[in-house]
Scaffold this motif. Structure first.
Motif, mmCIF file in Angstrom:
data_model
loop_
_atom_site.group_PDB
_atom_site.id
_atom_site.type_symbol
_atom_site.label_atom_id
_atom_site.label_comp_id
_atom_site.label_asym_id
_atom_site.label_seq_id
_atom_site.Cartn_x
_atom_site.Cartn_y
_atom_site.Cartn_z
ATOM 1 N N HIS A 1 -24.645 6.613 43.324
ATOM 2 C CA HIS A 1 -24.488 7.718 42.380
ATOM 3 C C HIS A 1 -23.428 7.403 41.332
ATOM 4 C CE1 HIS A 1 -27.193 10.319 44.556
ATOM 5 N NE2 HIS A 1 -26.563 10.006 45.683
ATOM 6 N N GLY A 2 -23.617 7.988 40.158
ATOM 7 C CA GLY A 2 -22.689 7.777 39.064
ATOM 8 C C GLY A 2 -22.912 6.482 38.318
ATOM 9 N N LEU B 1 -25.079 4.916 35.628
ATOM 10 C CA LEU B 1 -25.985 5.375 34.589
ATOM 11 C C LEU B 1 -27.325 4.644 34.645
ATOM 12 C CD1 LEU B 1 -26.058 7.313 32.147
ATOM 13 C CD2 LEU B 1 -25.389 5.374 30.719
ATOM 14 N N SER B 2 -28.396 5.413 34.637
ATOM 15 C CA SER B 2 -29.797 4.967 34.689
ATOM 16 C C SER B 2 -30.234 4.543 36.080
ATOM 17 C CB SER B 2 -30.079 3.818 33.697
ATOM 18 O OG SER B 2 -29.707 2.559 34.225
ATOM 19 N N ASP C 1 -28.904 6.360 38.986
ATOM 20 C CA ASP C 1 -28.393 7.378 39.891
ATOM 21 C C ASP C 1 -29.411 7.714 40.979
ATOM 22 O OD1 ASP C 1 -26.096 9.413 40.221
ATOM 23 O OD2 ASP C 1 -27.910 10.635 40.417
ATOM 24 N N ALA D 1 -20.362 1.278 39.936
ATOM 25 C CA ALA D 1 -20.365 0.978 38.500
ATOM 26 C C ALA D 1 -19.104 0.233 38.091
ATOM 27 C CB ALA D 1 -20.510 2.268 37.696
#
Length: 332
Positions: free
Chosen positions: A51-52, A54-55, A57, A286
């Motif tokens: 999660h978190g 981007l693209s 999630d 991330a």
């Protein structure tokens, strides 16, 4: 490769998680020969999704790694499933030895081995870790929003953790467990946010149909919760660096141990970088991936400088040979 499987590589990456694969992808795209050695023990394997990012999630962690491996190999990078047991310097190069008996050599070394979560010794916590026993609200808070959330107090950070999870649910209970009573100001903060405090040591979890339903105390009382936040100790998997004179040190915040580095991941030992959770204990997927890219850029820059210096030296040597040739002497 020779009998010992020592390859003439630019970079060996130890660890094939988000940091290691991102670094390998960047290096392969920079036309560097790169090998990733991965033991196949991702920290986030129990989680249902990343999660978190981007693209991506909600993507299962295994699927993210599978896609990353395909991207790395698509640019010519190599990935081998193995466990690195030792790393050493041999002249100007590095050699890593693996559990299978193979060795790989390279000009530069990047270690992205992550960390180990040292969880509270309470029955059921390890089994439910990453599902409904959690630590990061930014990773899992949305999935337990509005549910009864417990916070297990094992240290000074428990109040902060409880206040964070209050953002996702109005029903938060802090179990004092072994941490003792919070300071007066902290008690005021908890009360103002409607966070209940429960005294007594936690001795187990209640689970029904593979779902957490409550927290059991030594008194025999059970308090209903649907998620339990804990604060593990984070210990870097930095043992492989010991042969290079590097060791994990205690983190300034007292949350565990880590391998020190600068913002690019450089360890201070020439030719050796780290990235991801082995050096940044708080990094999510991330951030770990981004740190892998940063380290890869720094490594490639270092290699460009070395390649350039070698080319200059070769050119100077060739010029000297021409300058002192017979033809040059005859001309004089």
């Amino acid at each position: 490769m020779n009998k010992r499987d020592i390859a003439d590589l630019d970079v060996v990456v130890v660890g094939g998680g988000a940091a290691g694969l991102s670094a390998a992808l960047t290096l392969a795209r920079a036309r560097r020969s790169v090998l990733v050695v991965d033991s196949g023990e991702p920290r986030n394997a129990p989680a249902s999704g990343v999660h978190g990012f981007l693209s991506r999630d909600g993507l299962p962690p295994g699927e993210l790694l599978r896609a990353g491996r395909e991207e790395v190999t698509g640019y010519g990078g190599r990935i081998v499933p193995d466990l690195v047991t030792d790393a050493r310097r041999t002249g100007e190069r590095f050699v890593v030895d693996t559990a299978s008996g193979r060795s790989y050599g390279a000009r530069r070394l990047l270690v992205t081995t992550g960390l180990v979560d040292a969880l509270p010794d309470i029955p059921g916590v390890r089994e439910r870790w990453g599902r409904d026993v959690l630590h990061c609200p930014y990773c899992h808070g949305w999935e337990v929003r509005d549910a009864p959330i417990g916070v297990l107090a094992t240290g000074q950070g428990a109040v902060h953790q409880a206040l964070l999870f209050r953002q996702w649910s109005a029903d938060v209970t802090m179990f004092l467990h072994t941490a003792g009573d919070p300071a007066e100001e902290q008690s005021e903060q908890l009360a103002a946010r409607g966070i209940a405090m429960v005294e007594g040591e936690v001795v187990g979890l209640d689970v029904d149909d593979d779902r957490l339903t409550g927290v059991r105390l030594a008194s025999g009382m059970s308090v209903p919760v649907r998620a339990l936040a804990v604060a593990p100790r984070f210990d870097a998997r930095g043992e492989v660096l010991s042969g290079l004179g590097l060791a994990s040190v205690e983190h300034p915040l007292g949350v565990g141990s880590y391998v020190e580095s600068d913002t690019s991941g450089f360890t201070g030992v020439p030719g050796v970088w780290v990235a991801g959770n082995v050096t940044d204990l708080m990094a999510g997927v991330a951030v770990a991936a981004a740190s892998g890219v940063q380290a890869a850029v720094a490594i490639n820059t270092d290699l460009v400088a070395a390649d350039t210096a070698a080319a200059v030296a070769r050119r100077a040597a060739a010029h000297d040979r021409r300058a002192f040739s017979r033809a040059a002497e005859a001309a004089n």
